[in-house]
Design an enzyme around this catalytic site. Structure first.
Site, PDB file in Angstrom:
ATOM      1  N   HIS A  82      41.079  53.733  39.520  1.00  0.00           N
ATOM      2  CA  HIS A  82      42.496  53.366  39.522  1.00  0.00           C
ATOM      3  C   HIS A  82      43.388  54.430  38.879  1.00  0.00           C
ATOM      4  CE1 HIS A  82      41.357  49.395  40.882  1.00  0.00           C
ATOM      5  NE2 HIS A  82      40.543  49.264  39.867  1.00  0.00           N
ATOM      6  N   LYS A 127      37.105  52.308  49.781  1.00  0.00           N
ATOM      7  CA  LYS A 127      37.827  51.456  48.846  1.00  0.00           C
ATOM      8  C   LYS A 127      38.867  50.682  49.636  1.00  0.00           C
ATOM      9  CE  LYS A 127      39.231  49.987  44.706  1.00  0.00           C
ATOM     10  NZ  LYS A 127      38.421  49.192  43.788  1.00  0.00           N
ATOM     11  N   HIS A 154      34.679  52.758  34.814  1.00  0.00           N
ATOM     12  CA  HIS A 154      35.026  51.924  35.958  1.00  0.00           C
ATOM     13  C   HIS A 154      36.493  52.095  36.346  1.00  0.00           C
ATOM     14  CE1 HIS A 154      34.587  48.410  38.613  1.00  0.00           C
ATOM     15  NE2 HIS A 154      35.831  48.134  38.253  1.00  0.00           N
TER      16      HIS A 154
END
Length: 412
Positions: free
Chosen positions: A301, A344, A286
């Site tokens: 990220h 995003k 994730h």
């Protein structure tokens, strides 16, 4: 210059109802008050128990010259808490869960402060390495260790190694527009010799081991499992992770490096289900690789992953809403982008950091401040990292997997 949020001036009188407070007048950012009819603390939007005037009184921009904070939008944090426990009056499998006002007693880190813990809280949640007293590590200690980790990151990129073109900055209110404001790629140049360093190479080997769509189970081969172990071995050789382990060992969180590495493997690489009952996700997938759920990008990220996907033509950089104050790497960028057809809205990432640096800071904050904003300091500048635990399944003695971890802002 970004548009400043207009300052809303409102004067409301405190209202009385059954002897309990129903307004946020003079109560903004107070601690949770179980005797109040509604709340005004920073977590009330998440728990859905804010007073009606919370937004009007408590969310104004206090300093127009302050860098505008940004908040990550993570799909799983918007979902209501699930009532999964067969014995809600017990803390079994609930240690350090998020506060849930529907439960008759609680097992979060702050329940001792409010006197609403379940009777077995101390016996089940107070053991070494998973202590209810997560706040026993002070903010000053977190800032000190984060500065040490920052200085120890000798594998970070130098300014000549990574050149970015951040182009247009937009306001947070514009992030939902999905407009590509930046015609050029984010990365103008990256010295790919960085990627031959042991921790970078081990990290990159992991990125192609996942299916990004949730609901599709992950099934690791023996080689892929070996790559997880290789990554942990390489990062533990670095000064960054040695600083982190020494700090947590001194805090009595782990009695040995072996125990620490075993816990890291579980919390980061342990599989759980984000959809359809399949073991389709993990903290590492994730946060670092990225996922797609319900037509939206979640997680994602990491700057190395972004660069590699952009190089392949799979990522289209749209804009950014925040650029950190650092004049060297690592820096921080909060950006908008399209990942092979999926948007995003706000994706924060360190830029130019080594894999071990990000892994260390996210792990530190997950262990020290699970489910909270973790106040750090990097090169003299404040930085906050938010983590969330995966509350729907556990490992070991009720320990929680990492649901997500990301930079929230430099000012909170």
């Amino acid at each position: 210059m970004r548009a400043c949020v207009p300052l809303i001036v409102a004067m409301l009188c405190s209202l009385a109802w059954a002897g309990k407070m129903e307004s946020c007048a003079s109560r903004c950012n107070e601690k949770f008050n179980r005797d109040a009819a509604c709340q005004c603390d920073r977590r009330c939007p998440r728990h859905g128990d804010c007073c009606e005037d919370y937004d009007q009184l408590c969310t104004v921009e206090e300093d127009p010259n302050k860098p505008e904070p940004f908040l990550e939008l993570e799909e799983e944090t918007e979902a209501p808490a699930s009532h999964l426990y067969s014995a809600p009056s017990s803390c079994r499998d609930r240690c350090q869960e998020a506060f849930d006002r529907h439960q008759p007693c609680h097992c979060d880190a702050r329940c001792p402060e409010f006197g609403n813990c379940c009777e077995d809280f101390e016996s089940l949640c107070g053991h070494e390495g998973f202590s209810y007293s997560s706040d026993a590590i002070t903010n000053e200690e977190l800032q000190s260790i984060s500065e040490k980790i920052y200085r120890a990151d000798t594998n970070k990129a130098q300014k000549e190694d990574v050149i970015i073109n951040s182009q247009n900055r937009i306001s947070p209110s514009e992030t939902r527009d999905q407009v590509d404001c930046c015609p050029e790629p984010l990365f103008t140049y990256v010295n790919e010799k960085l990627f031959s360093k042991p921790t970078y190479a081990a990290f990159i080997n992991l990125l192609n081991n996942y299916q990004r769509a949730t609901g599709r189970g992950e099934h690791f081969s023996a080689q892929q499992l070996a790559e997880q172990d290789a990554f942990l071995r390489e990062v533990m050789k670095t000064a960054v992770m040695k600083e982190l382990y020494a700090f947590l060992h001194h805090q009595n969180r782990y009695s040995s490096e072996q125990e620490f590495v075993s816990d890291l493997k579980n919390m980061w690489f342990g599989l759980y289900s984000r959809g359809n009952g399949e073991e389709d996700s993990s903290g590492f997938e994730h946060v670092f690789s990225g996922e797609v759920k319900k037509g939206k990008v979640t997680g994602f990220h990491n700057w190395i992953r972004f660069y590699m996907q952009e190089k392949e033509g799979l990522v289209d950089y749209y804009s950014h809403i925040y650029d950190g104050p650092w004049d060297s790497y690592p820096d921080v960028l909060a950006m908008q982008f399209n990942w092979d057809g999926y948007y995003k809205e706000v994706g924060s990432a360190f830029i130019g950091s080594s894999p071990e640096f990000e892994f260390a800071l996210y792990s530190l904050c997950f262990i020290a401040r699970p489910g909270k904003a973790c106040q750090l300091s990097l090169g003299g500048y404040p930085l906050a990292i938010q983590t969330y635990t995966w509350d729907k399944s556990t490992y070991g003695n009720g320990k929680k997997y990492i649901a997500t971890a990301y930079v929230v802002s430099s000012t909170q």
